[in-house]
Every structure is written in structure tokens, then in C-alpha cells.
Design an enzyme around this catalytic site. Sequence first.
Site, PDB file in Angstrom:
ATOM      1  N   GLY A 130       0.763  -1.458  -0.171  1.00 17.43           N
ATOM      2  CA  GLY A 130       0.284  -0.005   0.298  1.00 17.43           C
ATOM      3  C   GLY A 130       1.002   1.303  -0.005  1.00 17.43           C
ATOM      4  N   GLY A 159       0.429   5.387   0.115  1.00 21.57           N
ATOM      5  CA  GLY A 159       0.340   6.772   0.516  1.00 21.57           C
ATOM      6  C   GLY A 159       0.256   8.098   0.785  1.00 21.57           C
ATOM      7  N   PHE A 179       1.728   9.248   3.302  1.00 22.24           N
ATOM      8  CA  PHE A 179       2.501   9.771   4.876  1.00 22.24           C
ATOM      9  C   PHE A 179       3.284   8.762   4.047  1.00 22.24           C
ATOM     10  CE2 PHE A 179      -0.801  12.651   6.963  1.00 22.24           C
ATOM     11  CZ  PHE A 179      -0.523  13.624   5.966  1.00 22.24           C
ATOM     12  N   GLY A 180       3.747   7.839   3.944  1.00 25.48           N
ATOM     13  CA  GLY A 180       4.142   6.572   3.784  1.00 25.48           C
ATOM     14  C   GLY A 180       3.731   5.467   2.574  1.00 25.48           C
ATOM     15  N   VAL A 237       4.151   1.380   2.757  1.00 24.61           N
ATOM     16  CA  VAL A 237       3.590   0.375   3.444  1.00 24.61           C
ATOM     17  C   VAL A 237       3.934  -0.931   2.949  1.00 24.61           C
ATOM     18  CG1 VAL A 237       1.787  -0.955   4.766  1.00 24.61           C
ATOM     19  CG2 VAL A 237       1.099   1.363   4.212  1.00 24.61           C
ATOM     20  N   LYS A 279       5.099   0.138   7.916  1.00 22.67           N
ATOM     21  CA  LYS A 279       4.813   1.458   7.421  1.00 22.67           C
ATOM     22  C   LYS A 279       6.048   2.375   8.055  1.00 22.67           C
ATOM     23  CE  LYS A 279       0.982   3.789   7.930  1.00 22.67           C
ATOM     24  NZ  LYS A 279      -0.497   4.145   8.665  1.00 22.67           N
ATOM     25  N   ASP A 302      -9.806  10.916   9.243  1.00 23.56           N
ATOM     26  CA  ASP A 302      -9.578   9.978   7.981  1.00 23.56           C
ATOM     27  C   ASP A 302     -10.515   9.217   7.742  1.00 23.56           C
ATOM     28  OD1 ASP A 302      -9.111  10.727   5.560  1.00 23.56           O
ATOM     29  OD2 ASP A 302      -7.398   9.366   5.274  1.00 23.56           O
TER      30      ASP A 302
END
Length: 858
Positions: free
Chosen positions: A536, A538, A540-541, A543, A568, A671
Site C-alpha cells: 500500500g 499513501g 504519508f508513507g 506500507v 509502514k 480520515d
Amino acid sequence: MSSVTSHGRRHYLFLLLSLLMLGTRAVVNAADTFDSGRNITDGETLVSAGGSFTMGFFSLGVPARRYLGIWFSVSEDAVCWVANRDRPINGTSGLLMLGDAGRLLLLDAGSGGQVIWSSNSTGSTTNSSTAQLLDSGNLVIRDGATSADSQLPMILWQSFDHPSNTLLPGMKTGKNRWTGAEWHITSWRSPTDPSPGPYRRGTETKKGSLPENAIWNGRAKTYRTGPWNGVYFNGVPEMASYADMFVYEVTVSPGEVSYGYAAKPGAPLSRIVVTDAGTVQRLVWDASSGAWKTFYSAPRDTCDAYARCGAFGLCDTGAASTSMCGCVRGFVPASPSAWYMRETSAGCRRSVALDCAGATDGLAVLRGVKLPDTYNASVDVSVGMEECRERCLVNCSCVAYAAADVRGGGCIIWSDTIVDIRYVDRGQDLYLRLAKSELAEDASRKMSAAIIATICVACAAAGVFLSLAFVIWRNRIRRIVSRDARRVAHKNDAAVHVEEGKPDPDDAATAVTAGSIDLATLEKATRNFSTRNVIGEGAFGVVYEGQLLQDHPLVAGLPGNGRKVAVKRLKVSSSLPSRVLSDYTREVETVCNLRHDNLVRLLAHCSDGNERVLVYEYVHNKSLNLYIFGKGSARASLNWARRLEIIRGIARGVWYLHEGLGEENVLVHRDLKPSNVLLDRHWRPKIAGFGTAKLFRDDLTGTQTVVVSPGYASPEYAKDGDMTPKCDVFSFGVVLLETVSGRRNSASPSVVSQAWKLWEERRVMDLLDPAVCRRPRGSGSSEIWSSELRRCIQVGLLCVQEAPGDRPAMSAVVGMLGSKDSRLEQPKCPALLQLGPTCYGGNGMSLDWEPSTVVNLT
Ligand SMILES: *[C@@H]1O[C@H](CO)[C@@H](O)[C@H](O)[C@H]1NC(C)=O
Ligand SMILES: *[C@@H]1O[C@H](CO)[C@@H](O)[C@H](O)[C@H]1NC(C)=O
Ligand SMILES: *[C@@H]1O[C@H](CO)[C@@H](O)[C@H](O)[C@H]1NC(C)=O
Ligand SMILES: *[C@@H]1O[C@H](CO)[C@@H](O)[C@H](O)[C@H]1NC(C)=O
Ligand SMILES: *[C@@H]1O[C@H](CO)[C@@H](O)[C@H](O)[C@H]1NC(C)=O
Ligand SMILES: *[C@@H]1O[C@H](CO)[C@@H](O)[C@H](O)[C@H]1NC(C)=O
């Protein structure tokens, strides 16, 4: 027990020394074993080989009254077995010896060697039996020599067969049907008197009934767990939540009916105790805080009191307005005047007699209950639900039936009165046989519902005007609202009765404190953060899927065979002031302390130079969006029951974030959306992505950051960055409506406007995803099912109200979703979002754990 302490220590030293001496047999054995060549006197102890348990003399309250017992070495107050429960020895003259024929004798040397207690074990053919304290806490007497190469010596006697008030892993309660021997645990009389008290906890072993545990006070049953449903005891759903630590062993065979449990490898120390007050507790040792944590305690509430509402009564903790007691459908109080005086033990009677001969009777389903006492019921595990239903309809003496095993199959039929029914979390369905006229009431109920709905629409129209007025007014007082949001939240709590217990702030303390982990280990686990391991990505980082080595300490805390973790790696700018870093560490520690069934657990974190890495538990079924917005079979794998359970689970998780950590620690997720909800093997939702948003507060990125996922962010947050728990309530409402409908709020028309339109047109049932089977198979009445759906959508609409103050607090949401008949407010027109043309979040097929966009406010 202070005298014991010093001797206990001496024995540890002794054990250590003997290990250093490479264990000549005589010395090693002395630590946990003795035979007729050695006596145990007051002051000496026996310590099990692994050091978990200690046996010796101790006193409680009165120093002169000495008992022989076994306790946890780490917690001397936790005595789990006592030999001379009702005959304390006067002073320190006690002496334990192994007598003839392998009999253990406790003597009072001060009174001329009087036998205070004996194990009554017989049958040794030699004079060479030995007694050993095992690391399970079991004291066993073995016949003959114990050399490893001989055959296993026969066990003549063991303390596990003679329990006191404690059940340890490996022990059991129940009955040996061949010998008639019964095992149960009995309470102490008081905390300082271990003699047998009035309370007994054991297993119901009547032939033909399902195994279930119960507490008795003398001969009277005071509590029952509900029958074993194949996975847990029907009234103890929390058993599923600690199934990662224990294996439950339920045996039903011609020779034995019993219940026991075993600890999985790496599980902490634990015990089940029946207290002198008549409650049963499952306690688990938390090594990091050095305290016992309560995982289960029963009876939990007034509805757990056995047969509280009498025959055919139904107890509902969510129905405070009727003193919790009601009758099951088709029944009325047997004595209304007694009922009025809150004397409900006489129970309820059938309002319309059954029509046995005419075969016109039907069935009504009562959902989500602890099944009635099965003591007089007949159980047939070999038939399925369809046949069970047939059997009940053709046999006039049948009053109700239910599945015996929730995994499918089995049939319980009750043919006389049914008692001790209550609503319970993850309860079962009970089918009641009722006269035709009772079932026909459905139709008239629908009529009155239609009238009510008409009135409601009028109310709603008025509501729209009011909310318009409110919007104008709100703009002026928004600041005040956001400051007061917390108070509003608590006011709403009081208004709606909550069915399940509040999240226990203590839970935070029970957490296995997540420690830090070094970067090298994580590099190894993720093959150097290989792109092949990415699951994954996103804002911010990134995964990664990681695989920890079997012997890593983190692995011990993981459920199942969870050596897999989600790692993550955060994107952090290279020059961070130290104040920010210390904030970061503090926040990570807060998140580490979160532990809830419906939250993805943060297991560890790593700070190394500019690297910030977080290690989460690995969740197997990926995220909710893949199912509700997915294709045919993925979509259809979530039936209505599953969707409702997922919605309830998310609600509980968000509630925990808001209120589970106490007044001072309100965590706002910021979120919430389906891609941040992961599903485990059992389709239980686990919320992810919390904390990260909070971790990236204003100063960490240098600018004021607002995380916005279009379609999910509440209007006041998207516009002004006003952040209160009510923002999460809004997002939850959107997630709820999306989960019901399978439509995106970011689509056109949005799911919120669609839901509102259908609500106004009184066609709200049409919102349900067409992929969901409309009439669940095997359900007698679609009425209950459709009222469940309508209720759920109504809660969703209440959550997406424009004004934060109009949205219920999360605790109220959990209450509304959990109860079946508490009054709900009518929703006003919700916030119909003005969305930009682009829909963020891509095709929804990626597992993004992260906010979709980051908006920097200037
Ligand atoms: C153990 O105690 C009994 C009874 O007091 C005594 O007869 C025996 O000699 C003692 N044995 C040892 C090994 O001390
Ligand atoms: C216990 O022993 C003490 C002294 O050895 C004596 O004074 C006392 O009466 C005894 N108590 C009982 C209950 O036997
Ligand atoms: C052992 O047997 C004796 C005599 O039969 C009996 O009085 C005593 O209660 C028994 N003790 C235990 C612990 O069962
Ligand atoms: C065990 O010892 C007792 C006395 O010490 C003796 O009477 C008995 O015969 C012995 N039993 C066996 C089987 O050796
Ligand atoms: C079982 O049946 C007996 C005899 O009719 C009755 O006394 C008892 O209350 C029943 N127990 C339950 C739990 O229904
Ligand atoms: C009806 O049910 C009762 C109680 O379960 C049972 O004793 C009886 O045999 C059944 N009758 C028939 C015709 O199956």
C-alpha cells in the site's frame, strides 16, 4: 506471606546453583520434586522447573493460621490451590511428607503428628513414589521411579483433579460419566478464609443438554454462560477476542462432558477464579505492569442474573424505561400487577393459544440473544436448520428452536418454558412458535408504521427549515460549537442508553506496551524494503508486508500464526527540530497503548536517524472498499448480516478512539473511510490509519495540515479545519451508507443525497446494495430484517447532519445500532456535499492506508 518470600528467593538461587552444577539428579530434583526421603516443613518451598509456580506454607490475615498451597511465583497473592482449605495449622509446625502407598500427608508436628489433610491417593505398589510440582501448577504423585528411559510412571493423584477456587490452563470442570467424578471450582469463604464458600462454578453436564458453564449459590443457579455454540459460549462473545491466547477445550463424549482451556505458546500467565462474592473472572498477568488484568467478569449486568425476567421473559439492558424486562413476542406478563411492582419472576404467558391440530402456527425470529437454558431442551447435532424448523412445526410440544452450532447445523428444541433470555452482543437467533394471529400482527404494524412515517415527513420538512436557519446561525457561533463539542458528546451519551459496556479505560493499560524495534530487523523482515513487498502507498508513507523471525519477542504478542506484520515507512523531511521529534515519540506511545478488537494494533515503532517506521499487525482480508465497491463475488461475499456487523464494529472502534482512553485523551481519527477499514479472517473490521494523521500535526510538516478525503470529510472540517470528534461521526455516517448501498459518496448522485431522497420518498429500503440477497435464507420474517436495515440507514443519516451538534456522539451511535427498539430521532436534511469534479482515491483497488490528499491551508 513475607516469610515465604525469602525462602522462595533462596530456592531460586538454589535452582540456579544446581543448574550451574550441571544438575546431578539428586540436586535438580530437590527443586521441584520430593519423595519419602524428604519432608517439606514450614519455611521450605518447592518451585516448579520453569519457575512459574511455588508450593509452600502461607497465611492469610491471621499469621498463626498456616495453609499449604500453590501460588504464582510472580504474584504471591495469587494462590491457586490450597490443601488444608478448612483446617489451618496452628503455627509453623506443619510438615508435608509422602507416606505409604504414595499418599501425601500434611501433619501438624506440634500436636503430636496429627494428620491435618491427606491426598487419599492409593494404589502404589512400591514404596518409591515421588511428588512433583509441574510448571503448569499441577502437583502430581507418581508411582515408582521417574527415569526418562522407563515407561511413563502412573499418576496416582494430581492437584488438578481437586481444584480450589482457581482454574488454570490444563484443568477442567465437568464430569467423568464413567466414574461419576465431578470437577468444579468453589469460592473461598472470604479473602482471608480459603474454606469452601457458597459459590461454585462448573459445567452443566446433564445428558442431552449442550455443555455450558454456570455459577451456583448452593443449589440455586445464579448465572449461565449460554450454551457452547461451536466457537464460544453463546453469552460470552468476548471469548472470541482472546482466542489468540487460549484454546478452548469442550469435550462431549459418552465418557466425559467437560470444559477447560489451554494456553497457546507464548501466552501470558492466566487463571479463572470464582470469587467469594460469586463472580467468575478470567485474569491475565500483564508482566509489563506487574498486575492481573480482568479479561472477563461475570455476571456482567442485571440481565445476567439467572432467569431475571422469568419464563418467556426477555431482558434488555437497553430498555431502562421498562426496567430491562419484557416478554418475548406473542407473550404478555403473567401477572401485570406483579410486573407493575417490578416483580418479574413469574414471567410471561402466551397471549394467543397455539393451534396444534390445524397446523396454522408459524415462527417468529428473535435475533441476537443469549439462548434460553437448555437444561430441559432436546439437542440433535446431526440435523440442519431446515429439518429443525420442520420438526418444530410438526410437533405441537415445540415452543422454540435454534441452531446448536453457529458454524452451521445442529438443532435445539425447547418444549416447555424457556428462561434466561437476554439480548447479547453477537447473540444467536431464536425461533419462536406462535399462533397465526400473532404473526398476522405484522401487517397491522406496517399500517401504523406508515402513519408514523407520514408524520415524520412533516417533521422532517420542518427540520429542513430549522436546519437552514441553523446554518446561518451556526456560521456565527462555529467557534463556540467546536469548543463545546466534547461537552455535547457527553450530553448525548446520557440521552441514549448504551447496550454494551463502555470501553474500559483500563484496556489501555492492558496493552502489551509496544516497544521500539531496530531498523536492521525491519530491513531483514521486508527484504530491505523491497518493492515486491509493497502492499500500500499513501500520502504519508509506504506500507510493506514483513515477515518477522519466529523467535522475535514481538511475535509472542501476535494473534494466531501472525508472524506477518505490516511495516509502514513514513516519509519524513530531513531536518526536524528535536521538540518535534519528542512530540512524535510521545504520540507514537499513545497509539501503541490503543488496544481494541476493532483497531489495527500498532506493535512497535522505530526511530533511526531520519527513518520513522511503524509496525502494525497484519490483517488478512484487505480493506472494506475492495468489497463494497468491488465486483460480483467480492461484493456478494458481504451479506447483510456481515455488513451490519462490520458497521457495528467500526462504530465501536471509533467510540474507543473518542472515549476509551478517558476524558483527557480524545483521539480524532480524521480520515475514516472504507479504505482505512481492514477486514480480518472473520470479517471483523479493524480501523487503520488512525494516529498517522495526528502524528503529522502542524509543526511536523512545517505548515498547518488538514487531511481531507473528499466525500468523507465533514463540511466544517473541509472548509475551516475545525477538528472535533463530530468530524469522525460524519465520516462514519458516510462509511455506513456506503457499506449499505455499495455506492460511493464521491459519485454523482452522492450516496448521502441518494439516501436522503429515498428516505423522503419512504423507499429507503431501495438503498440496499442489489448484490445483497434481500431475504436472508432461513429467516421466518423479513419484517425484523427490514426494520434493522431501516434503523441502520436512519442512524447513518443522523450522522451526516450538516451541524456537528445535530450529529449523535459515537457512544450514542453504538447504542442505537446495538439496540432494537430504542427511539431514534428523525434526521433532518443532511449535508449534501459540493464535491469537486475529481474523485480522489483512484480506482479503489489499491490498499491505501492513507489520506487521499493533503491540503495546506494558508
Ligand atoms: C519426616 O517426618 C516424619 C514424621 O515427623 C518422620 O518420621 C520422618 O523421619 C521425617 N523424614 C525425614 C527424611 O526427615
Ligand atoms: C495455637 O498455639 C498457641 C501456642 O502454641 C496456643 O497458645 C494457642 O492456644 C493455639 N491455638 C489453637 C486454636 O489451638
Ligand atoms: C480422605 O479420606 C478420609 C477418610 O475416608 C476423609 O475423612 C477425608 O475427608 C478424605 N480427604 C480428602 C482430601 O479427600
Ligand atoms: C512400604 O513400606 C512399609 C513400611 O515402611 C512396609 O510395611 C511395606 O511393606 C512396604 N511396601 C512395599 C510394597 O514395599
Ligand atoms: C426442567 O424441568 C423441570 C421439571 O419439569 C423443572 O422443574 C425445571 O424448572 C426445568 N428447568 C428448566 C431450566 O427449564
Ligand atoms: C415431540 O417433542 C417431544 C419433546 O421433544 C417428544 O418427546 C415427542 O416424542 C415429539 N413427538 C413427535 C411425534 O415427534
